[in-house]
Design a protein around this motif. Structure first.
Motif, PDB file in Angstrom:
ATOM      1  N   HIS A  37      -2.773  -3.095   3.712  1.00 38.84           N
ATOM      2  CA  HIS A  37      -4.021  -3.135   4.483  1.00 38.84           C
ATOM      3  C   HIS A  37      -5.047  -3.879   3.641  1.00 38.84           C
ATOM      4  O   HIS A  37      -5.471  -3.408   2.591  1.00 38.84           O
ATOM      5  CB  HIS A  37      -4.503  -1.717   4.785  1.00 38.84           C
ATOM      6  N   VAL A  38      -5.421  -5.062   4.079  1.00 40.60           N
ATOM      7  CA  VAL A  38      -6.366  -5.883   3.319  1.00 40.60           C
ATOM      8  C   VAL A  38      -7.783  -5.513   3.723  1.00 40.60           C
ATOM      9  O   VAL A  38      -8.142  -5.574   4.907  1.00 40.60           O
ATOM     10  CB  VAL A  38      -6.122  -7.386   3.566  1.00 40.60           C
ATOM     11  N   TRP A  39      -8.555  -5.141   2.733  1.00 36.67           N
ATOM     12  CA  TRP A  39      -9.959  -4.815   2.985  1.00 36.67           C
ATOM     13  C   TRP A  39     -10.815  -6.032   2.670  1.00 36.67           C
ATOM     14  O   TRP A  39     -10.819  -6.525   1.549  1.00 36.67           O
ATOM     15  CB  TRP A  39     -10.404  -3.629   2.135  1.00 36.67           C
ATOM     16  N   GLU A  40     -11.472  -6.545   3.698  1.00 34.85           N
ATOM     17  CA  GLU A  40     -12.373  -7.679   3.517  1.00 34.85           C
ATOM     18  C   GLU A  40     -13.780  -7.129   3.327  1.00 34.85           C
ATOM     19  O   GLU A  40     -14.351  -6.534   4.248  1.00 34.85           O
ATOM     20  CB  GLU A  40     -12.325  -8.610   4.730  1.00 34.85           C
ATOM     21  N   PRO A  41     -14.354  -7.284   2.125  1.00 34.11           N
ATOM     22  CA  PRO A  41     -15.661  -6.671   1.851  1.00 34.11           C
ATOM     23  C   PRO A  41     -16.710  -7.059   2.888  1.00 34.11           C
ATOM     24  O   PRO A  41     -16.784  -8.198   3.326  1.00 34.11           O
ATOM     25  CB  PRO A  41     -16.017  -7.235   0.468  1.00 34.11           C
ATOM     26  N   VAL A  42     -17.482  -6.059   3.295  1.00 27.97           N
ATOM     27  CA  VAL A  42     -18.552  -6.281   4.262  1.00 27.97           C
ATOM     28  C   VAL A  42     -19.795  -6.761   3.533  1.00 27.97           C
ATOM     29  O   VAL A  42     -20.153  -6.212   2.485  1.00 27.97           O
ATOM     30  CB  VAL A  42     -18.869  -4.965   5.010  1.00 27.97           C
ATOM     31  N   HIS A  59     -13.064   5.209   6.482  1.00 27.34           N
ATOM     32  CA  HIS A  59     -12.078   5.413   7.549  1.00 27.34           C
ATOM     33  C   HIS A  59     -11.100   4.258   7.600  1.00 27.34           C
ATOM     34  O   HIS A  59      -9.881   4.455   7.664  1.00 27.34           O
ATOM     35  CB  HIS A  59     -12.807   5.548   8.888  1.00 27.34           C
ATOM     36  N   TRP A  60     -11.605   3.033   7.562  1.00 22.03           N
ATOM     37  CA  TRP A  60     -10.729   1.861   7.694  1.00 22.03           C
ATOM     38  C   TRP A  60      -9.934   1.578   6.436  1.00 22.03           C
ATOM     39  O   TRP A  60      -8.819   1.081   6.502  1.00 22.03           O
ATOM     40  CB  TRP A  60     -11.569   0.629   8.060  1.00 22.03           C
ATOM     41  N   THR A  61     -10.508   1.870   5.280  1.00 25.36           N
ATOM     42  CA  THR A  61      -9.824   1.500   4.044  1.00 25.36           C
ATOM     43  C   THR A  61      -8.913   2.583   3.490  1.00 25.36           C
ATOM     44  O   THR A  61      -8.094   2.311   2.628  1.00 25.36           O
ATOM     45  CB  THR A  61     -10.848   1.129   2.953  1.00 25.36           C
ATOM     46  N   GLU A  62      -9.031   3.794   3.998  1.00 23.64           N
ATOM     47  CA  GLU A  62      -8.208   4.882   3.470  1.00 23.64           C
ATOM     48  C   GLU A  62      -7.427   5.622   4.556  1.00 23.64           C
ATOM     49  O   GLU A  62      -6.195   5.755   4.459  1.00 23.64           O
ATOM     50  CB  GLU A  62      -9.089   5.886   2.707  1.00 23.64           C
ATOM     51  N   ARG A  63      -8.107   6.063   5.589  1.00 27.69           N
ATOM     52  CA  ARG A  63      -7.458   6.949   6.557  1.00 27.69           C
ATOM     53  C   ARG A  63      -6.381   6.245   7.373  1.00 27.69           C
ATOM     54  O   ARG A  63      -5.262   6.767   7.526  1.00 27.69           O
ATOM     55  CB  ARG A  63      -8.518   7.538   7.489  1.00 27.69           C
ATOM     56  N   PRO A  65      -4.442   3.373   6.935  1.00 26.40           N
ATOM     57  CA  PRO A  65      -3.148   3.089   6.286  1.00 26.40           C
ATOM     58  C   PRO A  65      -2.419   4.348   5.831  1.00 26.40           C
ATOM     59  O   PRO A  65      -1.190   4.410   5.907  1.00 26.40           O
ATOM     60  CB  PRO A  65      -3.538   2.199   5.097  1.00 26.40           C
ATOM     61  N   ARG A  66      -3.159   5.360   5.392  1.00 21.93           N
ATOM     62  CA  ARG A  66      -2.504   6.598   4.966  1.00 21.93           C
ATOM     63  C   ARG A  66      -1.803   7.274   6.130  1.00 21.93           C
ATOM     64  O   ARG A  66      -0.639   7.689   6.022  1.00 21.93           O
ATOM     65  CB  ARG A  66      -3.534   7.549   4.340  1.00 21.93           C
ATOM     66  N   GLU A  67      -2.501   7.394   7.261  1.00 24.77           N
ATOM     67  CA  GLU A  67      -1.897   8.040   8.427  1.00 24.77           C
ATOM     68  C   GLU A  67      -0.742   7.214   8.977  1.00 24.77           C
ATOM     69  O   GLU A  67       0.262   7.765   9.453  1.00 24.77           O
ATOM     70  CB  GLU A  67      -2.955   8.268   9.501  1.00 24.77           C
ATOM     71  N   THR A  68      -0.872   5.889   8.926  1.00 30.61           N
ATOM     72  CA  THR A  68       0.214   5.029   9.395  1.00 30.61           C
ATOM     73  C   THR A  68       1.459   5.230   8.544  1.00 30.61           C
ATOM     74  O   THR A  68       2.574   5.364   9.058  1.00 30.61           O
ATOM     75  CB  THR A  68      -0.210   3.548   9.360  1.00 30.61           C
ATOM     76  N   ALA A  69       1.287   5.254   7.227  1.00 34.49           N
ATOM     77  CA  ALA A  69       2.432   5.457   6.328  1.00 34.49           C
ATOM     78  C   ALA A  69       3.076   6.821   6.556  1.00 34.49           C
ATOM     79  O   ALA A  69       4.306   6.941   6.573  1.00 34.49           O
ATOM     80  CB  ALA A  69       1.976   5.324   4.875  1.00 34.49           C
ATOM     81  N   GLU A  70       2.253   7.840   6.764  1.00 35.76           N
ATOM     82  CA  GLU A  70       2.800   9.174   7.013  1.00 35.76           C
ATOM     83  C   GLU A  70       3.611   9.201   8.307  1.00 35.76           C
ATOM     84  O   GLU A  70       4.681   9.812   8.372  1.00 35.76           O
ATOM     85  CB  GLU A  70       1.656  10.197   7.076  1.00 35.76           C
ATOM     86  N   GLY A  71       3.108   8.526   9.336  1.00 40.47           N
ATOM     87  CA  GLY A  71       3.830   8.470  10.601  1.00 40.47           C
ATOM     88  C   GLY A  71       5.158   7.748  10.478  1.00 40.47           C
ATOM     89  O   GLY A  71       6.169   8.167  11.060  1.00 40.47           O
ATOM     90  N   VAL A  72       5.182   6.650   9.718  1.00 44.06           N
ATOM     91  CA  VAL A  72       6.426   5.901   9.524  1.00 44.06           C
ATOM     92  C   VAL A  72       7.449   6.758   8.794  1.00 44.06           C
ATOM     93  O   VAL A  72       8.643   6.762   9.144  1.00 44.06           O
ATOM     94  CB  VAL A  72       6.145   4.600   8.741  1.00 44.06           C
TER      95      VAL A  72
END
Length: 301
Positions: A37-42, A59-63, A65-72
């Motif tokens: 998950h690439v975070w483009e600085p705001v 939310h976008w930088t942590e939650r 990708p973490r939830e996606t990985a857990e689901g996979v």
């Protein structure tokens, strides 16, 4: 070093489909999956705005990708799943991340009401600069879509894989592109359809020669050239059933036409070191935008 299958994630439906496809591919290859998950600085003024403040960024930088990985991990038991969150321009970061990957998988929004992809600047930029294979997956792509219909006519993950399709020009065959396609077909225990679209000489096209025997002779020559290019790979992959198909006309249209019955379409892209612009070739560009199956773009010299 063990290579990984890398999936780009930005939280969108198309990137989630790409992660799922990448998970299935990683299991086929017995490799780990790395979700990036690439975070483009705001910009600072925007970061101070209520709608994109610290809580939203977290939310976008942590939650996600973490939830996606857990689901996979839940859906694919036994699959090793890692994730990373580098920062920078997504196209640049993904292309760099893919340098040591087995392949990179990206999502693309499907065109509403029209078969095919909507390839954005990040996808095109990544494909144009990545030197490892890149697979583009449409939003909504499911495991069943890669398989033949069951007796009721419904695609099912319990049936055989649909064919892998390879676009090949026998005048300039590249080993890396051909091997990727044969390997994909072998892993899926499915047929490999090798397609070659060729053009008639200009004087024939413009009606200066209407001899049907001449047309047939050209067709035989082109079919023979395709057979010669594929023959060594038939010997290398004796368990892969190969169907060679050669016809006059647009190679891009040919590949797009058959993509609806494919599990994967494989095309090549010549590596160009010029950092400016998207150099992926007209046939690959057309296939990326109009194919209805996942498309693998294999870079070669």
């Amino acid at each position: 070093m063990v290579r990984t299958v890398v999936a780009g994630l930005d939280g969108s439906a198309e990137s989630r489909a790409a992660v799922e496809w990448a998970a299935r591919e990683a299991q086929l290859r017995d490799l780990p999956l790395n979700i990036v998950h690439v975070w483009e600085p705001v910009p600072e003024p925007m970061a101070q705005a209520p709608l994109v403040g610290a809580e939203t960024q977290q939310h976008w930088t942590e939650r996600i990708p973490r939830e996606t990985a857990e689901g996979v991990r839940l859906r694919h038991p036994g699959l090793e799943v890692t994730m990373e969150q580098p920062s920078g321009r997504p196209a640049d970061v993904l292309a760099e991340t893919a340098r040591d990957a087995e392949l990179l998988v990206l999502g693309s929004r499907g065109l509403s009401g029209i078969g095919g992809f909507l390839v954005g600047s990040v996808g095109l930029g990544t494909i144009a600069h990545a030197e490892r294979p890149v697979v583009l997956v449409r939003a909504g792509e499911q495991a069943a879509d890669e398989h033949e219909p069951d007796p009721a006519g419904i695609p099912s993950a319990a049936t055989a894989y649909r064919p892998v399709v390879l676009g090949l020009d026998p005048a300039a065959p590249d080993e890396s592109v051909i091997e990727f396609a044969f390997d994909a077909a072998a892993r899926r225990s499915t047929v490999l359809r090798v397609l070659y679209g060729w053009n008639l000489p200009p004087y024939y096209t413009y009606g200066l020669s209407a001899d049907p025997d001449y047309h047939d002779e050209i067709a035989r020559q082109q079919s023979a050239a395709l057979a010669d290019a594929v023959r060594p790979w038939r010997r290398k992959y004796p368990d892969v059933e190969v169907v060679e198909e050669s016809r006059a006309g647009s190679a891009a249209n040919y590949l797009v036409d058959v993509s609806s019955g494919a599990s994967l379409v494989v095309v090549g892209r010549r590596v160009r070191r010029n950092p400016v612009g998207f150099h992926i070739g007209p046939i690959t560009h057309a296939v990326l935008h109009h194919a209805t199956a996942p498309v693998a773009v294999v870079a070669h010299n």
